[in-house]
Write a protein that holds these residues in place. Structure first.
Motif, mmCIF file in Angstrom:
data_model
loop_
_atom_site.group_PDB
_atom_site.id
_atom_site.type_symbol
_atom_site.label_atom_id
_atom_site.label_comp_id
_atom_site.label_asym_id
_atom_site.label_seq_id
_atom_site.Cartn_x
_atom_site.Cartn_y
_atom_site.Cartn_z
ATOM 1 N N HIS A 1 0.817 -1.211 0.000
ATOM 2 C CA HIS A 1 0.000 0.000 0.000
ATOM 3 C C HIS A 1 0.852 1.263 0.000
ATOM 4 O O HIS A 1 0.350 2.349 -0.326
ATOM 5 N N TYR B 1 -1.503 1.982 -6.746
ATOM 6 C CA TYR B 1 -2.763 2.683 -6.946
ATOM 7 C C TYR B 1 -3.084 2.855 -8.429
ATOM 8 O O TYR B 1 -4.260 2.846 -8.819
ATOM 9 N N ASP C 1 -4.346 -0.584 -9.350
ATOM 10 C CA ASP C 1 -5.694 -0.822 -8.838
ATOM 11 C C ASP C 1 -6.733 -0.042 -9.635
ATOM 12 O O ASP C 1 -7.825 -0.552 -9.915
ATOM 13 N N HIS D 1 -11.755 -3.597 -7.550
ATOM 14 C CA HIS D 1 -10.730 -2.707 -6.998
ATOM 15 C C HIS D 1 -10.693 -2.857 -5.486
ATOM 16 O O HIS D 1 -11.646 -3.338 -4.865
ATOM 17 N N GLU D 2 -9.580 -2.420 -4.906
ATOM 18 C CA GLU D 2 -9.377 -2.560 -3.457
ATOM 19 C C GLU D 2 -9.340 -1.225 -2.745
ATOM 20 O O GLU D 2 -9.545 -1.167 -1.542
ATOM 21 N N THR D 3 -9.053 -0.151 -3.449
ATOM 22 C CA THR D 3 -8.939 1.166 -2.825
ATOM 23 C C THR D 3 -9.858 2.145 -3.550
ATOM 24 O O THR D 3 -10.525 1.796 -4.533
ATOM 25 N N SER D 4 -9.882 3.372 -3.088
ATOM 26 C CA SER D 4 -10.691 4.411 -3.720
ATOM 27 C C SER D 4 -10.062 4.798 -5.061
ATOM 28 O O SER D 4 -8.992 5.404 -5.106
ATOM 29 N N ALA E 1 -7.184 7.664 -5.984
ATOM 30 C CA ALA E 1 -5.941 7.253 -6.634
ATOM 31 C C ALA E 1 -5.686 8.085 -7.887
ATOM 32 O O ALA E 1 -4.561 8.529 -8.141
#
Length: 266
Positions: A213, A219, A222, A232-235, A239
């Protein structure tokens, strides 16, 4: 007098634009004329990754994050391709121009610093995007289509802008081949390989999940994966916003250094 000055200013801008396009054309022709060195190797490398991880290991790695494993890793390989090729092309081009002495001709032209940067970035962007396009076309029959094309293109666009500008800065900084290769081999490639290209981070234990991370390329991977697969795993928007800010910052830094002739002028 004002009319004469305005006309002279317009003429200068025309000359600057023509010079910028001429240099950009040279950089792009260099990529195309040396396609066996600039385009073929990254496409073959990406295809080998797909064959090994998506084919040979398919019985053991069928899915990741709920999608077919080949489809899962392709977005990351596209990011790796764009980042690596955009960076390598521009770092090499500036390094050669500086060490062979013909960068002085470019610096003595009427172009402004941002014209120079855009022209040099053109070759790296073409190389990265063409290589990624060729890899996608080769993998498309096996990995399927894109869920959100605009998001995918935006993520790869920002990837190219960041690493093309970073390549220009590296080319200016490097005085030896070892320095030229250092950033790519010790920074860009390792960061790309541990950016979650081949695995979902929720399967990692600590401290590997946290380290992944902290990788900025993660990012971009992702966001591209969200565009390609919907997973996806994050915003994603956060990103992309950070990537946009980073690309603007790296671009501004490269313009400032070119304007000073940093490590380019004797």
């Amino acid at each position: 007098m004002a009319t004469v000055a305005a006309a002279a200013g317009r003429d200068l801008r025309v000359v600057q634009r023509r010079a910028m396009w001429a240099l950009a054309g040279r950089e792009m022709r260099r990529v195309l004329s040396l396609w066996t060195q600039t385009l073929l190797p990254p496409v073959l490398t990406g295809a080998i990754f797909l064959a090994v991880f998506g084919g040979a290991l398919a019985n053991h790695l069928r899915t990741a994050a709920g999608v077919d494993y080949l489809r899962f890793i392709l977005p990351g390989l596209l990011v790796m391709t764009v980042a690596g090729q955009a960076f390598a092309n521009n770092a090499t081009s500036l390094f050669q121009a500086k060490n062979e002495g013909y960068v002085e001709d470019v610096l003595s032209s009427p172009m402004r610093a941002w014209h120079l940067l855009v022209a040099y970035m053109a070759g790296g962007l073409m190389r990265g995007w063409l290589a990624a396009l060729a890899l996608w076309l080769a993998a498309w029959p096996f990995a399927g289509g894109v869920e959100h094309p605009v998001l995918t293109v935006a993520a790869l666009l920002l990837t190219g802008l960041i690493f093309a500008a970073l390549g220009v800065i590296t080319g200016m900084w490097a005085d030896t081949f070892d320095q030229h290769a250092f950033i790519g081999n010790v920074l860009v490639t390792p960061l790309a390989l541990v950016a979650g290209v081949f695995y979902a981070t929720d399967r990692l234990g600590q401290p590997w999940q946290t380290l992944t991370h902290l990788d900025p390329i993660y990012y971009l991977v992702d966001a591209t994966r969200h565009g390609y697969t919907g997973v996806h795993e994050t915003s994603t928007w956060a990103a992309l916003a950070v990537a946009l800010a980073v690309s603007a910052g790296v671009f501004a830094l490269a313009v400032a250094l070119l304007d000073r002739g940093w490590r380019l002028k004797p």
